[in-house]
Write an enzyme that holds these catalytic residues in place. Structure first.
Site, mmCIF file in Angstrom:
data_model
loop_
_atom_site.group_PDB
_atom_site.id
_atom_site.type_symbol
_atom_site.label_atom_id
_atom_site.label_comp_id
_atom_site.label_asym_id
_atom_site.label_seq_id
_atom_site.Cartn_x
_atom_site.Cartn_y
_atom_site.Cartn_z
ATOM 1 N N ALA A 1 0.783 -1.410 -0.097
ATOM 2 C CA ALA A 1 -0.001 -0.060 0.006
ATOM 3 C C ALA A 1 0.811 1.213 -0.134
ATOM 4 C CB ALA A 1 -1.039 -0.121 1.338
ATOM 5 N N GLY A 2 2.009 0.983 0.376
ATOM 6 C CA GLY A 2 2.975 2.412 0.530
ATOM 7 C C GLY A 2 3.377 2.744 1.921
ATOM 8 N N LYS A 3 3.315 1.883 2.990
ATOM 9 C CA LYS A 3 3.574 2.374 4.180
ATOM 10 C C LYS A 3 4.928 2.624 4.499
ATOM 11 C CE LYS A 3 2.303 -1.741 5.776
ATOM 12 N NZ LYS A 3 1.884 -2.363 4.410
ATOM 13 N N ARG B 1 0.177 -12.233 0.088
ATOM 14 C CA ARG B 1 -0.110 -10.971 0.352
ATOM 15 C C ARG B 1 -1.420 -10.388 -0.267
ATOM 16 N NH1 ARG B 1 4.987 -8.639 2.287
ATOM 17 N NH2 ARG B 1 6.317 -10.376 2.701
ATOM 18 N N ASN C 1 -3.663 5.977 -0.271
ATOM 19 C CA ASN C 1 -2.539 6.310 -0.896
ATOM 20 C C ASN C 1 -2.799 6.308 -2.318
ATOM 21 O OD1 ASN C 1 0.211 7.125 -1.734
ATOM 22 N ND2 ASN C 1 1.094 4.983 -0.935
ATOM 23 N N ASP C 2 -3.323 7.079 -3.068
ATOM 24 C CA ASP C 2 -3.319 7.090 -4.596
ATOM 25 C C ASP C 2 -2.183 7.855 -5.245
ATOM 26 O OD1 ASP C 2 -4.099 7.070 -7.078
ATOM 27 O OD2 ASP C 2 -6.101 7.896 -6.918
ATOM 28 N N ARG D 1 7.123 -3.650 -7.428
ATOM 29 C CA ARG D 1 8.198 -3.705 -6.651
ATOM 30 C C ARG D 1 9.263 -4.660 -6.847
ATOM 31 N NH1 ARG D 1 6.346 -3.467 -0.278
ATOM 32 N NH2 ARG D 1 6.665 -5.813 -0.667
ATOM 33 N N ARG E 1 15.178 -7.990 1.795
ATOM 34 C CA ARG E 1 15.202 -7.682 0.372
ATOM 35 C C ARG E 1 16.411 -7.026 -0.058
ATOM 36 N NH1 ARG E 1 9.404 -5.512 1.809
ATOM 37 N NH2 ARG E 1 8.240 -7.301 1.565
HETATM 38 P P1 ADP Z 1 4.422 -1.183 2.011
HETATM 39 O O1 ADP Z 1 5.515 -0.660 2.981
HETATM 40 O O2 ADP Z 1 3.108 -0.923 2.354
HETATM 41 O O3 ADP Z 1 4.423 -2.707 1.748
HETATM 42 P P2 ADP Z 1 5.879 0.081 -0.167
HETATM 43 O O4 ADP Z 1 6.193 1.501 0.647
HETATM 44 O O5 ADP Z 1 7.097 -0.988 -0.365
HETATM 45 O O6 ADP Z 1 4.659 -0.525 0.623
HETATM 46 O O7 ADP Z 1 5.316 0.680 -1.778
HETATM 47 C C1 ADP Z 1 4.824 -0.765 -2.608
HETATM 48 C C2 ADP Z 1 5.553 -0.021 -4.128
HETATM 49 O O8 ADP Z 1 4.679 0.912 -4.386
HETATM 50 C C3 ADP Z 1 6.886 0.380 -4.010
HETATM 51 O O9 ADP Z 1 7.545 0.127 -5.127
HETATM 52 C C4 ADP Z 1 6.667 1.943 -3.770
HETATM 53 O O10 ADP Z 1 7.449 2.543 -4.633
HETATM 54 C C5 ADP Z 1 5.458 2.179 -4.855
HETATM 55 N N1 ADP Z 1 4.430 3.310 -4.235
HETATM 56 C C6 ADP Z 1 4.177 3.503 -2.885
HETATM 57 N N2 ADP Z 1 3.207 4.713 -2.837
HETATM 58 C C7 ADP Z 1 2.883 4.696 -4.115
HETATM 59 C C8 ADP Z 1 2.126 5.977 -4.961
HETATM 60 N N3 ADP Z 1 1.366 6.564 -4.360
HETATM 61 N N4 ADP Z 1 1.978 5.809 -6.252
HETATM 62 C C9 ADP Z 1 2.623 4.891 -6.924
HETATM 63 N N5 ADP Z 1 3.434 4.037 -6.479
HETATM 64 C C10 ADP Z 1 3.525 3.938 -5.092
HETATM 65 P P1 5GP Z 2 7.134 -6.820 4.806
HETATM 66 O O1 5GP Z 2 7.469 -8.471 4.799
HETATM 67 O O2 5GP Z 2 6.319 -6.526 3.547
HETATM 68 O O3 5GP Z 2 8.053 -6.125 5.189
HETATM 69 O O4 5GP Z 2 5.924 -7.147 5.869
HETATM 70 C C1 5GP Z 2 4.748 -7.619 5.908
HETATM 71 C C2 5GP Z 2 3.785 -7.252 6.677
HETATM 72 O O5 5GP Z 2 4.328 -7.517 8.261
HETATM 73 C C3 5GP Z 2 3.294 -5.818 6.682
HETATM 74 O O6 5GP Z 2 2.028 -5.611 6.711
HETATM 75 C C4 5GP Z 2 4.055 -4.986 8.064
HETATM 76 O O7 5GP Z 2 3.289 -4.026 8.333
HETATM 77 C C5 5GP Z 2 3.944 -6.275 8.942
HETATM 78 N N1 5GP Z 2 5.098 -6.267 9.998
HETATM 79 C C6 5GP Z 2 6.114 -5.612 10.007
HETATM 80 N N2 5GP Z 2 6.863 -5.784 10.962
HETATM 81 C C7 5GP Z 2 5.840 -6.162 12.184
HETATM 82 C C8 5GP Z 2 5.818 -6.442 13.322
HETATM 83 O O8 5GP Z 2 6.642 -6.345 14.181
HETATM 84 N N3 5GP Z 2 4.439 -6.886 13.799
HETATM 85 C C9 5GP Z 2 3.566 -7.270 13.234
HETATM 86 N N4 5GP Z 2 2.254 -7.871 13.602
HETATM 87 N N5 5GP Z 2 3.496 -6.919 11.870
HETATM 88 C C10 5GP Z 2 4.596 -6.580 11.223
#
Ligand code: ADP
Ligand code: 5GP
Length: 211
Positions: A27-29, A160, A183-184, A149, A56
């Protein structure tokens, strides 16, 4: 019981109110919170979670996550070192007490990036964070972001997306989040995130200016 005791300890020590960011994978967190930490590096501190998933490309041990084996993580969970932990897409993730304490000891706003199970578990503690949900504009966009990504194999990507479908419904439960940000366009979402946190940001700035 212990969870309550420690979280009371956290609130007692607490400086500024922590912030939980949650929402589907992709989602873009991380993108939003990295922007926030860059602009306000003396205001926010990231709670570095533990995970059993592999790093990664570009991720740094101790900065993005503490990468550990399942055995080590389970032992730490059994040793009561975590505030919350969850299994997500075949891996363990968790927030250690030390991760939050490290940030709070510096009087910074502690940001937790956690999944929906984590949100539910944190709600049973006294951490009292602001709960923010970051949502994609649609499932199609979410899938495209995850694919672009380029970090997940097809199996992990499908897992996922399936979790996202369920969690996006769960996150609509009234009272689950204080604020939901779609997050658009990244810049628009970022401004909304900053506006949500403005009061907290200003109070931290005021404290550091007076000390
Ligand atoms: P999350 O942390 O929620 O898993 P990411 O921050 O890694 O998500 O974002 C997922 C992908 O989408 C990344 O490649 C990021 O660069 C891209 N991204 C995030 N926000 C936007 C946006 N508003 N528009 C287009 N691409 C985005
Ligand atoms: P990613 O593998 O993409 O980094 O994370 C996968 C998911 O795990 C995401 O939804 C992220 O928010 C969640 N996550 C990351 N760290 C923690 C944590 O410490 N606790 C929990 N419950 N979820 C986490």
């Amino acid at each position: 019981m212990y969870m309550r005791y420690f979280s009371r300890l956290f609130s007692a020590m607490a400086g500024p109110r922590p912030v939980v960011l949650s929402g589907p994978s992709g989602a873009g967190k991380s993108t939003l919170l990295k922007k926030l930490m860059k602009e306000y590096d003396s205001v926010f501190g990231f709670s570095v979670s533990h995970t059993t998933r592999k790093p990664r490309p570009g991720e740094v041990n101790g900065k993005d996550y503490h990468y550990v084996t399942r055995e080590a993580m389970q032992a730490a969970i059994d040793g009561d070192e975590f505030i919350e932990n969850a299994e997500f897409s075949g891996n363990l993730y968790g927030t250690s007490k030390a991760a939050v304490q490290d940030v709070q000891a510096k009087n910074l706003i502690c940001i937790l990036d956690i999944d929906m199970q984590g949100v539910r578990n944190i709600k049973r503690t006294d951490l009292n964070p602001i709960y923010i949900s970051i949502q994609p504009p649609s499932m199609d966009v979410l899938e495209k972001r995850l694919r672009d990504r380029n970090t997940e194999c097809e199996e992990s990507l499908q897992k996922r997306l399936n979790i996202a479908k369920v969690d996006m419904e769960l996150s609509k439960e009234p009272g689950m989040f204080d604020v939901v940000i779609i997050n658009d366009h990244l810049d628009v979402a970022y401004v909304q995130l900053k506006e949500t946190l403005l009061q907290e940001i200003n109070s931290v700035k005021k404290i550091s200016a007076s000390s």
